[in-house]
Design a protein around this motif. Sequence first.
Motif, mmCIF file in Angstrom:
data_model
loop_
_atom_site.group_PDB
_atom_site.id
_atom_site.type_symbol
_atom_site.label_atom_id
_atom_site.label_comp_id
_atom_site.label_asym_id
_atom_site.label_seq_id
_atom_site.Cartn_x
_atom_site.Cartn_y
_atom_site.Cartn_z
ATOM 1 N N LYS A 62 0.826 -1.214 0.000
ATOM 2 C CA LYS A 62 0.000 0.000 0.000
ATOM 3 C C LYS A 62 0.859 1.263 0.000
ATOM 4 O O LYS A 62 0.501 2.259 -0.622
ATOM 5 C CB LYS A 62 -0.942 -0.011 1.210
ATOM 6 C CG LYS A 62 -1.986 -1.119 1.120
ATOM 7 C CD LYS A 62 -2.812 -1.179 2.376
ATOM 8 C CE LYS A 62 -3.490 -2.535 2.570
ATOM 9 N NZ LYS A 62 -3.969 -3.217 1.402
ATOM 10 N N THR A 68 2.192 1.460 -3.734
ATOM 11 C CA THR A 68 1.181 1.847 -4.721
ATOM 12 C C THR A 68 0.584 3.215 -4.361
ATOM 13 O O THR A 68 0.388 4.054 -5.247
ATOM 14 C CB THR A 68 0.058 0.788 -4.809
ATOM 15 O OG1 THR A 68 -0.460 0.554 -3.501
ATOM 16 C CG2 THR A 68 0.557 -0.513 -5.385
ATOM 17 N N ILE A 80 -8.938 4.736 -4.182
ATOM 18 C CA ILE A 80 -8.041 3.612 -3.861
ATOM 19 C C ILE A 80 -7.470 3.768 -2.451
ATOM 20 O O ILE A 80 -7.448 2.822 -1.661
ATOM 21 C CB ILE A 80 -6.916 3.482 -4.916
ATOM 22 C CG1 ILE A 80 -7.523 3.068 -6.261
ATOM 23 C CG2 ILE A 80 -5.862 2.464 -4.460
ATOM 24 C CD1 ILE A 80 -6.541 2.948 -7.414
ATOM 25 N N ARG A 138 -9.952 2.923 0.377
ATOM 26 C CA ARG A 138 -10.103 1.460 0.555
ATOM 27 C C ARG A 138 -8.873 0.868 1.249
ATOM 28 O O ARG A 138 -8.987 0.093 2.196
ATOM 29 C CB ARG A 138 -10.327 0.821 -0.820
ATOM 30 C CG ARG A 138 -10.591 -0.688 -0.788
ATOM 31 C CD ARG A 138 -9.294 -1.445 -0.729
ATOM 32 N NE ARG A 138 -9.426 -2.863 -1.006
ATOM 33 C CZ ARG A 138 -8.573 -3.773 -0.586
ATOM 34 N NH1 ARG A 138 -7.559 -3.435 0.195
ATOM 35 N NH2 ARG A 138 -8.719 -5.031 -0.907
ATOM 36 N N GLU A 139 -7.674 1.249 0.782
ATOM 37 C CA GLU A 139 -6.445 0.640 1.315
ATOM 38 C C GLU A 139 -6.218 1.031 2.781
ATOM 39 O O GLU A 139 -5.893 0.192 3.608
ATOM 40 C CB GLU A 139 -5.226 1.055 0.477
ATOM 41 C CG GLU A 139 -5.301 0.693 -1.001
ATOM 42 C CD GLU A 139 -5.351 -0.798 -1.251
ATOM 43 O OE1 GLU A 139 -5.222 -1.588 -0.305
ATOM 44 O OE2 GLU A 139 -5.545 -1.184 -2.411
ATOM 45 N N GLY A 186 -7.733 -9.905 -2.949
ATOM 46 C CA GLY A 186 -6.826 -8.807 -2.587
ATOM 47 C C GLY A 186 -5.486 -8.931 -3.294
ATOM 48 O O GLY A 186 -4.908 -7.932 -3.735
ATOM 49 N N LYS A 212 -6.015 -8.026 -6.872
ATOM 50 C CA LYS A 212 -6.167 -6.558 -6.922
ATOM 51 C C LYS A 212 -4.795 -5.880 -6.917
ATOM 52 O O LYS A 212 -4.531 -4.953 -7.688
ATOM 53 C CB LYS A 212 -7.025 -6.120 -5.732
ATOM 54 C CG LYS A 212 -7.124 -4.649 -5.451
ATOM 55 C CD LYS A 212 -6.051 -4.085 -4.536
ATOM 56 C CE LYS A 212 -6.001 -4.674 -3.174
ATOM 57 N NZ LYS A 212 -4.951 -4.121 -2.312
ATOM 58 N N THR A 213 -3.897 -6.355 -6.033
ATOM 59 C CA THR A 213 -2.571 -5.723 -5.930
ATOM 60 C C THR A 213 -1.785 -5.924 -7.232
ATOM 61 O O THR A 213 -1.080 -5.019 -7.687
ATOM 62 C CB THR A 213 -1.799 -6.291 -4.719
ATOM 63 O OG1 THR A 213 -2.557 -6.009 -3.549
ATOM 64 C CG2 THR A 213 -0.427 -5.645 -4.579
ATOM 65 N N GLN A 234 -3.355 -3.522 -9.793
ATOM 66 C CA GLN A 234 -2.916 -2.148 -9.447
ATOM 67 C C GLN A 234 -1.456 -1.930 -9.873
ATOM 68 O O GLN A 234 -1.112 -0.896 -10.451
ATOM 69 C CB GLN A 234 -2.974 -1.940 -7.934
ATOM 70 C CG GLN A 234 -4.294 -1.494 -7.385
ATOM 71 C CD GLN A 234 -4.182 -1.222 -5.874
ATOM 72 O OE1 GLN A 234 -3.113 -1.287 -5.290
ATOM 73 N NE2 GLN A 234 -5.306 -0.930 -5.252
ATOM 74 N N ALA A 275 -8.239 -1.634 -12.127
ATOM 75 C CA ALA A 275 -7.643 -1.574 -10.782
ATOM 76 C C ALA A 275 -8.625 -0.952 -9.789
ATOM 77 O O ALA A 275 -8.789 -1.463 -8.673
ATOM 78 C CB ALA A 275 -6.341 -0.764 -10.828
ATOM 79 N N THR A 281 -10.268 -2.876 -6.650
ATOM 80 C CA THR A 281 -9.954 -2.320 -5.330
ATOM 81 C C THR A 281 -11.238 -2.153 -4.511
ATOM 82 O O THR A 281 -11.302 -2.561 -3.348
ATOM 83 C CB THR A 281 -9.244 -0.950 -5.491
ATOM 84 O OG1 THR A 281 -8.069 -1.149 -6.269
ATOM 85 C CG2 THR A 281 -8.850 -0.370 -4.146
ATOM 86 N N THR A 337 -12.978 -5.759 -3.803
ATOM 87 C CA THR A 337 -12.303 -6.564 -2.771
ATOM 88 C C THR A 337 -12.418 -5.903 -1.392
ATOM 89 O O THR A 337 -12.487 -6.596 -0.380
ATOM 90 C CB THR A 337 -10.814 -6.809 -3.114
ATOM 91 O OG1 THR A 337 -10.169 -5.541 -3.285
ATOM 92 C CG2 THR A 337 -10.650 -7.645 -4.360
#
Length: 206
Positions: free
Chosen positions: A95, A98, A119, A122-123, A145, A148-149, A152, A182, A186, A189
């Motif tokens: 996190k 990104t 994003i 959410r993170e 997840g 998703k990563t 992203q 992405a 994000t 998930t």
Amino acid sequence: MSVPDNPPPAAAGGQPLRAPSNWNLPNIITVVRILLAPLFVWMLLADDGKDGWLRWAAAALFILAIATDGVDGAIARRRNLVTELGKLLDPIADKVLTGGALIALSILGELPWWVTIVILVREVGITIYRFVVIRQGVIAASRGGKIKTIVQSVAISFALVPLWTVFGDWIYWVNGILMTAAVILTVVTGIDYLWQAWKGRKARRA
Ligand SMILES: O=P(O)(O)OC[C@H](O)CO
């Protein structure tokens, strides 16, 4: 990337071995990945994001840092060095990397702020939630997840590497499609973590 639960290592007589120290190689790799974030963000912003060598170097550093995502977990599993700290730190490293890249891209005006904010909300939200329920054990990253990563990371890598200088403007379309995927993953998930948490709470109360 998260590390699946490992059974505690047992010695020949069935006695569990000492828990691995938190300061082991996989966790040190994770910390180094976190420390690379401010460096590549600085490199990206230093030259106002222009497509010079600093931009290429910043993009290369991001790709290197995010690509080592699997390395720490693989070493931890192979050498029985899985720790609760590692399970917590690993998604945080993703996190920070990104998130740093998204904020830098928005500062440069190359990515709408709403994308970065959606994003980040959410993170950060899922990270706070992990800390809130930490007494019940660390919530490892879900399969969604992890996917998703990866999406992203690919979307951000495409946005960072100035591919338009090589392939032309159509690359912006590719970037847009990747970033849209992405954002959707994000959000989906993130909702899934909350849904699973709600179901778990309901089951415990029943
Ligand atoms: O879905 P999250 O927030 O647990 O993140 C997933 C990890 O970044 C996968 O490595």
